[in-house]
Design a protein around this motif. Sequence first.
Motif, mmCIF file in Angstrom:
data_model
loop_
_atom_site.group_PDB
_atom_site.id
_atom_site.type_symbol
_atom_site.label_atom_id
_atom_site.label_comp_id
_atom_site.label_asym_id
_atom_site.label_seq_id
_atom_site.Cartn_x
_atom_site.Cartn_y
_atom_site.Cartn_z
ATOM 1 N N VAL A 1 60.152 -11.148 -8.809
ATOM 2 C CA VAL A 1 59.130 -12.106 -9.255
ATOM 3 C C VAL A 1 58.686 -12.947 -8.056
ATOM 4 N N VAL A 2 57.389 -12.960 -7.792
ATOM 5 C CA VAL A 2 56.848 -13.802 -6.721
ATOM 6 C C VAL A 2 56.927 -15.247 -7.196
ATOM 7 N N HIS A 3 57.519 -16.107 -6.360
ATOM 8 C CA HIS A 3 57.677 -17.502 -6.765
ATOM 9 C C HIS A 3 57.523 -18.426 -5.569
ATOM 10 N N SER A 4 57.186 -19.671 -5.879
ATOM 11 C CA SER A 4 57.091 -20.725 -4.863
ATOM 12 C C SER A 4 57.556 -22.029 -5.505
ATOM 13 N N ILE A 5 57.915 -22.972 -4.637
ATOM 14 C CA ILE A 5 58.426 -24.269 -5.091
ATOM 15 C C ILE A 5 57.757 -25.348 -4.263
ATOM 16 N N GLU A 6 57.335 -26.435 -4.917
ATOM 17 C CA GLU A 6 56.779 -27.562 -4.158
ATOM 18 C C GLU A 6 57.109 -28.874 -4.846
ATOM 19 N N SER A 7 57.438 -29.829 -3.985
ATOM 20 C CA SER A 7 57.707 -31.172 -4.491
ATOM 21 C C SER A 7 56.385 -31.899 -4.681
ATOM 22 N N PHE A 8 56.464 -33.041 -5.322
ATOM 23 C CA PHE A 8 55.287 -33.881 -5.494
ATOM 24 C C PHE A 8 55.279 -34.934 -4.389
ATOM 25 N N PRO A 9 54.151 -35.124 -3.715
ATOM 26 C CA PRO A 9 54.092 -36.071 -2.602
ATOM 27 C C PRO A 9 54.553 -37.467 -3.032
ATOM 28 N N GLY A 10 55.403 -38.075 -2.200
ATOM 29 C CA GLY A 10 55.865 -39.436 -2.435
ATOM 30 C C GLY A 10 56.923 -39.581 -3.512
ATOM 31 N N GLU A 11 57.388 -38.471 -4.104
ATOM 32 C CA GLU A 11 58.391 -38.543 -5.170
ATOM 33 C C GLU A 11 59.719 -37.975 -4.696
ATOM 34 N N GLU A 12 60.799 -38.615 -5.119
ATOM 35 C CA GLU A 12 62.126 -38.097 -4.814
ATOM 36 C C GLU A 12 62.425 -36.897 -5.701
ATOM 37 N N LEU A 13 63.123 -35.910 -5.121
ATOM 38 C CA LEU A 13 63.513 -34.704 -5.845
ATOM 39 C C LEU A 13 64.916 -34.300 -5.403
ATOM 40 N N ILE A 14 65.760 -33.998 -6.366
ATOM 41 C CA ILE A 14 67.047 -33.376 -6.076
ATOM 42 C C ILE A 14 67.082 -32.090 -6.879
ATOM 43 N N LEU A 15 67.176 -30.975 -6.158
ATOM 44 C CA LEU A 15 67.093 -29.636 -6.730
ATOM 45 C C LEU A 15 68.295 -28.834 -6.259
ATOM 46 N N GLU A 16 68.935 -28.096 -7.165
ATOM 47 C CA GLU A 16 70.054 -27.250 -6.779
ATOM 48 C C GLU A 16 69.698 -25.792 -7.018
ATOM 49 N N GLY B 1 52.267 -16.316 -10.512
ATOM 50 C CA GLY B 1 50.984 -16.977 -10.717
ATOM 51 C C GLY B 1 50.962 -18.040 -11.797
ATOM 52 N N VAL B 2 52.029 -18.195 -12.551
ATOM 53 C CA VAL B 2 52.088 -19.201 -13.617
ATOM 54 C C VAL B 2 52.787 -20.442 -13.068
ATOM 55 N N ARG B 3 52.047 -21.547 -13.047
ATOM 56 C CA ARG B 3 52.586 -22.814 -12.522
ATOM 57 C C ARG B 3 53.111 -23.659 -13.667
ATOM 58 N N ARG B 4 54.265 -24.301 -13.394
ATOM 59 C CA ARG B 4 54.796 -25.235 -14.383
ATOM 60 C C ARG B 4 55.640 -26.292 -13.696
ATOM 61 N N VAL B 5 55.662 -27.460 -14.306
ATOM 62 C CA VAL B 5 56.477 -28.563 -13.810
ATOM 63 C C VAL B 5 57.855 -28.432 -14.458
ATOM 64 N N VAL B 6 58.896 -28.515 -13.615
ATOM 65 C CA VAL B 6 60.270 -28.427 -14.107
ATOM 66 C C VAL B 6 60.952 -29.771 -13.870
ATOM 67 N N ARG B 7 61.614 -30.282 -14.921
ATOM 68 C CA ARG B 7 62.309 -31.570 -14.891
ATOM 69 C C ARG B 7 63.781 -31.355 -15.269
ATOM 70 N N PRO B 8 64.624 -32.362 -15.087
ATOM 71 C CA PRO B 8 66.043 -32.205 -15.431
ATOM 72 C C PRO B 8 66.291 -31.730 -16.867
ATOM 73 N N GLU B 9 65.522 -32.235 -17.800
ATOM 74 C CA GLU B 9 65.732 -31.869 -19.204
ATOM 75 C C GLU B 9 65.372 -30.411 -19.517
ATOM 76 N N VAL C 1 59.628 -30.842 -10.050
ATOM 77 C CA VAL C 1 59.199 -29.882 -9.046
ATOM 78 C C VAL C 1 58.183 -28.939 -9.692
ATOM 79 N N MET C 2 57.217 -28.488 -8.894
ATOM 80 C CA MET C 2 56.255 -27.501 -9.367
ATOM 81 C C MET C 2 56.788 -26.123 -8.981
ATOM 82 N N VAL C 3 57.024 -25.286 -9.975
ATOM 83 C CA VAL C 3 57.482 -23.923 -9.741
ATOM 84 C C VAL C 3 56.373 -22.978 -10.181
ATOM 85 N N THR C 4 56.058 -22.023 -9.326
ATOM 86 C CA THR C 4 55.086 -20.989 -9.669
ATOM 87 C C THR C 4 55.816 -19.661 -9.685
#
Length: 189
Positions: A85-100, A67-75, A61-64
């Motif tokens: 803190v201002v934040h946003s979350i976005e999935s990647f098109p066509g990819e499965e994501l499970i986020l808690e 203003g700082v964007r980073r990709v977050v993975r299970p590891e 998932v892309m978490v901002t």
Amino acid sequence: MLDPLPTDADSWTVQEGVSFTVLRNPLRTRIHVTGQGEQFYVPPHWHAAHDENHVVIEGRVMVTQDGVRRVVRPEDGVCFTQRGVVHSIESFPGEELILEETAMEPDDTEQKTFFFRNLGAPGMLKSPLGIMQVLYYGDTYPKLPIGFRWLELTLVVIVGGWIAPLFGYQLPDKRLRFNPSRFPRDKKD
């Protein structure tokens, strides 16, 4: 006015390819994005009264944050977002994501599940007044382009707290009373 969401529903669809599930032991909300349908996107926003934790179970998932964007993975473990803190979350098109998602405090995590139940109620995401009412009760403030926090907070209070009820809007799940400064925990409807 919107149809209420059953308060005992443990899973519901919010858009094509995106479902929310309330899990217990420990209490948390699971967001499942199948990768089929629209991309999952939570616009920039902030919280005045609670901190959040996000954990990627599968996918990425892309978490901002501020203003700082980073990709977050299970590891990567827990992605912590502090109140304010201002934040946003976005999935990647066509990819499965499970986020808690949880909050730092158990009572706040319970309120987040009520927040998601209200947003996921039938027709709610198509109603700007309904969304603003959920934001009002759920300690969530949108980031406006001009960036004045007092204006963001005032917008949610006026539209979600005052105008939406004038038009007959009511929370589908009235257990949502997140901001303790406005809604003491012992307040009953």
